[in-house]
Scaffold this active site. Structure first.
Site, PDB file in Angstrom:
ATOM      1  N   HIS A  44       0.819  -1.230   0.000  1.00  0.00           N
ATOM      2  CA  HIS A  44       0.000   0.000   0.000  1.00  0.00           C
ATOM      3  C   HIS A  44       0.848   1.273   0.000  1.00  0.00           C
ATOM      4  O   HIS A  44       0.303   2.362  -0.223  1.00  0.00           O
ATOM      5  CB  HIS A  44      -0.936   0.026   1.209  1.00  0.00           C
ATOM      6  CG  HIS A  44      -1.977  -1.048   1.212  1.00  0.00           C
ATOM      7  ND1 HIS A  44      -2.849  -1.247   0.157  1.00  0.00           N
ATOM      8  CD2 HIS A  44      -2.285  -2.006   2.133  1.00  0.00           C
ATOM      9  CE1 HIS A  44      -3.636  -2.278   0.434  1.00  0.00           C
ATOM     10  NE2 HIS A  44      -3.313  -2.756   1.622  1.00  0.00           N
TER      11      HIS A  44
ATOM     12  N   ASP B   8      -2.443 -10.697  -2.361  1.00  0.00           N
ATOM     13  CA  ASP B   8      -3.043 -10.199  -1.115  1.00  0.00           C
ATOM     14  C   ASP B   8      -4.519  -9.899  -1.394  1.00  0.00           C
ATOM     15  O   ASP B   8      -4.893  -9.565  -2.523  1.00  0.00           O
ATOM     16  CB  ASP B   8      -2.313  -8.920  -0.688  1.00  0.00           C
ATOM     17  CG  ASP B   8      -2.708  -8.442   0.705  1.00  0.00           C
ATOM     18  OD1 ASP B   8      -1.938  -8.689   1.644  1.00  0.00           O
ATOM     19  OD2 ASP B   8      -3.773  -7.803   0.834  1.00  0.00           O
TER      20      ASP B   8
ATOM     21  N   HIS C 100      -6.159  -7.460  -0.559  1.00  0.00           N
ATOM     22  CA  HIS C 100      -6.341  -6.037  -0.864  1.00  0.00           C
ATOM     23  C   HIS C 100      -5.555  -5.652  -2.119  1.00  0.00           C
ATOM     24  O   HIS C 100      -4.507  -6.247  -2.391  1.00  0.00           O
ATOM     25  CB  HIS C 100      -5.862  -5.181   0.317  1.00  0.00           C
ATOM     26  CG  HIS C 100      -6.540  -5.527   1.612  1.00  0.00           C
ATOM     27  ND1 HIS C 100      -5.928  -6.305   2.582  1.00  0.00           N
ATOM     28  CD2 HIS C 100      -7.769  -5.224   2.067  1.00  0.00           C
ATOM     29  CE1 HIS C 100      -6.775  -6.461   3.602  1.00  0.00           C
ATOM     30  NE2 HIS C 100      -7.903  -5.820   3.313  1.00  0.00           N
TER      31      HIS C 100
ATOM     32  N   ASP D  75      -4.390 -12.917   3.565  1.00  0.00           N
ATOM     33  CA  ASP D  75      -5.629 -12.389   4.139  1.00  0.00           C
ATOM     34  C   ASP D  75      -6.864 -12.653   3.270  1.00  0.00           C
ATOM     35  O   ASP D  75      -7.954 -12.175   3.594  1.00  0.00           O
ATOM     36  CB  ASP D  75      -5.497 -10.899   4.475  1.00  0.00           C
ATOM     37  CG  ASP D  75      -4.788 -10.094   3.411  1.00  0.00           C
ATOM     38  OD1 ASP D  75      -4.528 -10.642   2.320  1.00  0.00           O
ATOM     39  OD2 ASP D  75      -4.496  -8.910   3.663  1.00  0.00           O
TER      40      ASP D  75
HETATM   41 ZN    ZN Z   1      -4.039  -7.220   2.702  1.00  0.00          ZN
END
Ligand code: ZN
Length: 348
Positions: A122, A158, A160, A245
């Site tokens: 991120h 991931d 995200h 995740d």
């Molecule tokens: Zn994540």
């Protein structure tokens, strides 16, 4: 081509506030994996800190100075992202750990598994975000380019979207960014229509997937989009940003992937990297917040990466579309991605 792990117990010293999911105990899981690997005769290498020049290849100097300015104290960089007194030093060590992995892989030594926190994907060129201070995978990709890799693929599984990695390379045709992620979800980027900009158009491949997707959905996405694009791009080095995740037990998202599903994904991606990157593969940890699931998935990852190179695992091919049931999210994600990406890639 033996697997090498890159790990350090120092990563437990990056502290986050009580109740924060990206917590020091995640480093204890990494340590247990590394200890078991070493006990079985495997090699574990110590990380080194990334230099400021290595970080500056993907981050603005102003960002580096801002994070350096948190040394010795606790700071809140955004509502999710915190430092403790040693975090600056440890974030440099996490980024540098990936470079130890790149050196091993680029030398033809085989795959590397880099166990680090804080995570990285991120972190954008000019800001920390979403638990991430420096973008570990991006630092690795830029380093590999300077080391002579003419094309680098970053595959991010991931749950995200890796907004930082996408942003850093969005106009760079030499770095492919390919992400599967829950959508809608944090951070909100990663729409299927985001394909890169300028000369990088077509070098960003987003496969957003609806919440609730499981092993079959992911297997289909890998078999019909991810692996074909990776194969066509033919990177000299493949970097996997692996967050665990998307696991069914993970508290931060709503995907239903099992440990066996992660094993199958890693096997399919390793087979692709073996085929096109001559096994030059660096796996870097991102998220994964249920500690037992994180440990089990990392054990599966080690087994996949330690196995002799061979034919693709069944998961890469056992992804026939289903008329209904758990495969519907995968089918819809594949259809949307193919519609957008066909102009750029030889996809069926
Ligand atoms: Zn994540």
């Amino acid at each position: 081509m033996p697997l090498v792990l890159v790990s350090s117990d120092a990563f437990e010293r990056h502290l986050t506030p009580p109740g924060h999911p990206e917590r020091p105990e995640r480093a204890h899981v990494f340590d247990a994996v590394a200890t078991a690997w070493r006990a079985g005769g495997g090699e574990v290498r110590a990380p080194r800190p990334a230099t400021l020049d290595e970080l500056a290849a993907v981050h603005d100097r102003e960002h580096l100075e801002r994070i350096a300015g948190t040394a010795g104290r606790a700071a809140m960089l955004d509502p999710d992202t915190f430092t403790s007194p040693e975090s600056y030093e440890l974030a440099r060590l996490a980024a540098g750990a990936t470079l130890v992995g790149v050196d091993h892989a680029m030398a033809g030594g085989g795959p590397a598994l880099v166990l680090v926190r804080p995570p990285g994907h991120h972190a954008e060129r000019d800001r920390a975000m979403g638990f991430c201070l420096f973008n570990n995978a991006a630092v690795a990709a830029a380093y590999a380019r300077r080391k002579g890799a003419s094309r680098v693929a970053v595959v991010d599984i991931d749950v995200h979207h890796g907004n930082g990695t996408q942003q850093i390379f969005e106009d760079d045709p030499a770095v492919l960014y390919l992400s599967t992620h829950q959508y809608p979800c944090y951070p909100g980027t990663g729409a299927v229509t985001e394909v890169g900009v300028g000369e990088g158009r077509g070098r960003t491949v987003n496969v957003p997937i609806e919440p609730g997707a499981g092993d079959d959905d992911y297997a289909q996405v890998l078999a019909e989009v991810v692996v074909p694009v990776l194969t066509a791009f033919a990177a000299d080095l493949t970097i996997l940003s692996v967050g665990y995740d998307a696991h069914v037990q993970d508290p931060l998202a709503q995907m239903q992937v099992t440990t066996a599903g992660y094993r199958a994904m890693l096997a399919a991606l390793r087979a692709a990297a073996d085929a096109v990157s001559a096994g030059r593969l660096v796996v870097v940890t991102e998220g994964g917040y249920d500690l037992p699931a994180l440990g089990a998935c990392l054990e599966a990852t080690v087994e996949v990466l330690a196995a002799p190179a061979g034919p693709a695992a069944p998961a890469a091919s056992a992804a026939a579309p289903r008329a209904s049931g758990p495969g519907v999210r995968g089918r819809e994600a594949v259809a949307a991605a193919l519609a957008v990406q066909r102009p750029f890639w030889p996809l069926v």
